[in-house]
Scaffold this motif. Sequence first.
Motif, PDB file in Angstrom:
ATOM      1  N   SER A 167      40.208  19.875  25.226  1.00 38.93           N
ATOM      2  CA  SER A 167      40.838  18.552  25.119  1.00 38.93           C
ATOM      3  C   SER A 167      39.971  17.590  24.315  1.00 38.93           C
ATOM      4  CB  SER A 167      41.098  17.981  26.516  1.00 38.93           C
ATOM      5  OG  SER A 167      42.002  18.791  27.229  1.00 38.93           O
ATOM      6  N   PHE A 168      38.645  17.617  24.567  1.00 35.64           N
ATOM      7  CA  PHE A 168      37.760  16.723  23.825  1.00 35.64           C
ATOM      8  C   PHE A 168      37.665  17.139  22.369  1.00 35.64           C
ATOM      9  CE2 PHE A 168      33.571  15.062  22.543  1.00 35.64           C
ATOM     10  CZ  PHE A 168      33.758  13.731  22.859  1.00 35.64           C
ATOM     11  N   GLY A 169      37.697  18.447  22.104  1.00 34.61           N
ATOM     12  CA  GLY A 169      37.676  18.924  20.722  1.00 34.61           C
ATOM     13  C   GLY A 169      38.926  18.523  19.960  1.00 34.61           C
ATOM     14  N   VAL A 170      40.074  18.563  20.642  1.00 34.06           N
ATOM     15  CA  VAL A 170      41.320  18.114  20.009  1.00 34.06           C
ATOM     16  C   VAL A 170      41.202  16.642  19.620  1.00 34.06           C
ATOM     17  CG1 VAL A 170      43.776  17.682  20.411  1.00 34.06           C
ATOM     18  CG2 VAL A 170      42.739  19.818  21.191  1.00 34.06           C
ATOM     19  N   LEU A 171      40.636  15.843  20.519  1.00 40.76           N
ATOM     20  CA  LEU A 171      40.487  14.419  20.234  1.00 40.76           C
ATOM     21  C   LEU A 171      39.578  14.186  19.034  1.00 40.76           C
ATOM     22  CD1 LEU A 171      40.723  11.384  20.934  1.00 40.76           C
ATOM     23  CD2 LEU A 171      38.832  11.722  22.535  1.00 40.76           C
ATOM     24  N   MET A 172      38.414  14.812  19.040  1.00 40.89           N
ATOM     25  CA  MET A 172      37.407  14.526  18.022  1.00 40.89           C
ATOM     26  C   MET A 172      37.754  15.134  16.664  1.00 40.89           C
ATOM     27  SD  MET A 172      35.351  12.599  19.610  1.00 40.89           S
ATOM     28  CE  MET A 172      34.076  12.517  18.353  1.00 40.89           C
ATOM     29  N   ARG A 173      38.294  16.344  16.659  1.00 37.65           N
ATOM     30  CA  ARG A 173      38.484  17.060  15.395  1.00 37.65           C
ATOM     31  C   ARG A 173      39.866  16.874  14.786  1.00 37.65           C
ATOM     32  NH1 ARG A 173      35.648  22.995  16.536  1.00 37.65           N
ATOM     33  NH2 ARG A 173      33.607  22.180  17.200  1.00 37.65           N
ATOM     34  N   VAL A 174      40.851  16.598  15.606  1.00 38.91           N
ATOM     35  CA  VAL A 174      42.227  16.564  15.103  1.00 38.91           C
ATOM     36  C   VAL A 174      42.827  15.156  15.170  1.00 38.91           C
ATOM     37  CG1 VAL A 174      44.566  17.484  15.387  1.00 38.91           C
ATOM     38  CG2 VAL A 174      42.570  18.964  15.767  1.00 38.91           C
ATOM     39  N   LEU A 175      42.743  14.523  16.327  1.00 37.22           N
ATOM     40  CA  LEU A 175      43.485  13.285  16.531  1.00 37.22           C
ATOM     41  C   LEU A 175      42.785  12.062  15.944  1.00 37.22           C
ATOM     42  CD1 LEU A 175      44.873  13.775  20.153  1.00 37.22           C
ATOM     43  CD2 LEU A 175      45.994  14.203  17.966  1.00 37.22           C
ATOM     44  N   LEU A 176      41.466  11.989  16.030  1.00 38.06           N
ATOM     45  CA  LEU A 176      40.789  10.797  15.520  1.00 38.06           C
ATOM     46  C   LEU A 176      41.069  10.545  14.040  1.00 38.06           C
ATOM     47  CD1 LEU A 176      37.288  10.553  17.251  1.00 38.06           C
ATOM     48  CD2 LEU A 176      39.361   9.249  17.682  1.00 38.06           C
TER      49      LEU A 176
END
Length: 262
Positions: free
Chosen positions: A163-172
């Motif tokens: 979940s944190f990787g999705v936030l940092m790498r994709v969504l931000l």
Amino acid sequence: MRRPAFHLGSAFLAALFVLPILWSGWSSVRPGSGFSLDSYRRLATYGEGVGVYLTNTVLLVVLTVTGTVAVSTLAGYAFSRFAFPGRRILFGLILAILMVPYPTILIPLYVLLGKLGLQDSLVGLALVMIMFQLPFAVFMMRNSFAAVPRALDDAALIDGCGSFGVLMRVLLPAVAPGLVTVGLFAFLASWNDYVAPLILISSDERFPLPVAIVNMRLHDFGAVDYPTMQAGVMFMAAPCLALFLVLQRFYVRGFMSGALRG
């Protein structure tokens, strides 16, 4: 006929905003009959020195912008992507802070900061500024994340991201305009606010620029040193104008992708 009328109306509105700034700049360099930079020299040496007040303001801005962006990003991500009990109620309570005029609770906050050992502190002032920025910031970031298709999350999760990787790498990267908008509003609020620092800061060496510049009003025998005040106005307005012009494209995109979404 619509296009000329639109441009004429836009030019008139732009002139209403630009003329006071031009007048302030003109007044700051022509205090008498000729061109002079004496008002800027007096500004530089006033009180503890403009460098001290500028350093305080920059520190306050950095703390406020960093805290607001970090907390609102995590909160917006949680509200838009995760289902948990009381999510709607909690989001409504956060937005309800917008209905409270913040000067009305500055005295209780002053007492609270005293009990926490943060009275007369730029860190304590930054925490107060962050608190009042969060309702708009969380609303903006929640809607910015909601505008991003969930298919991106699913693809990243399949590739092994948490979940944190999705936030940092994709969504931000996808919500960058919203981040810029939140950061810009936090910057303007912490750079220009006068009431909160006036009440929460008592030491002259910790005053930010707005409080210091207002204190310049009192001159010899109660006279107002208008040229020095106008120099201070220009000193404060220049970074705001420059930052807005540089980030204008992201600012508009942030509103279009975030605030205008339900």
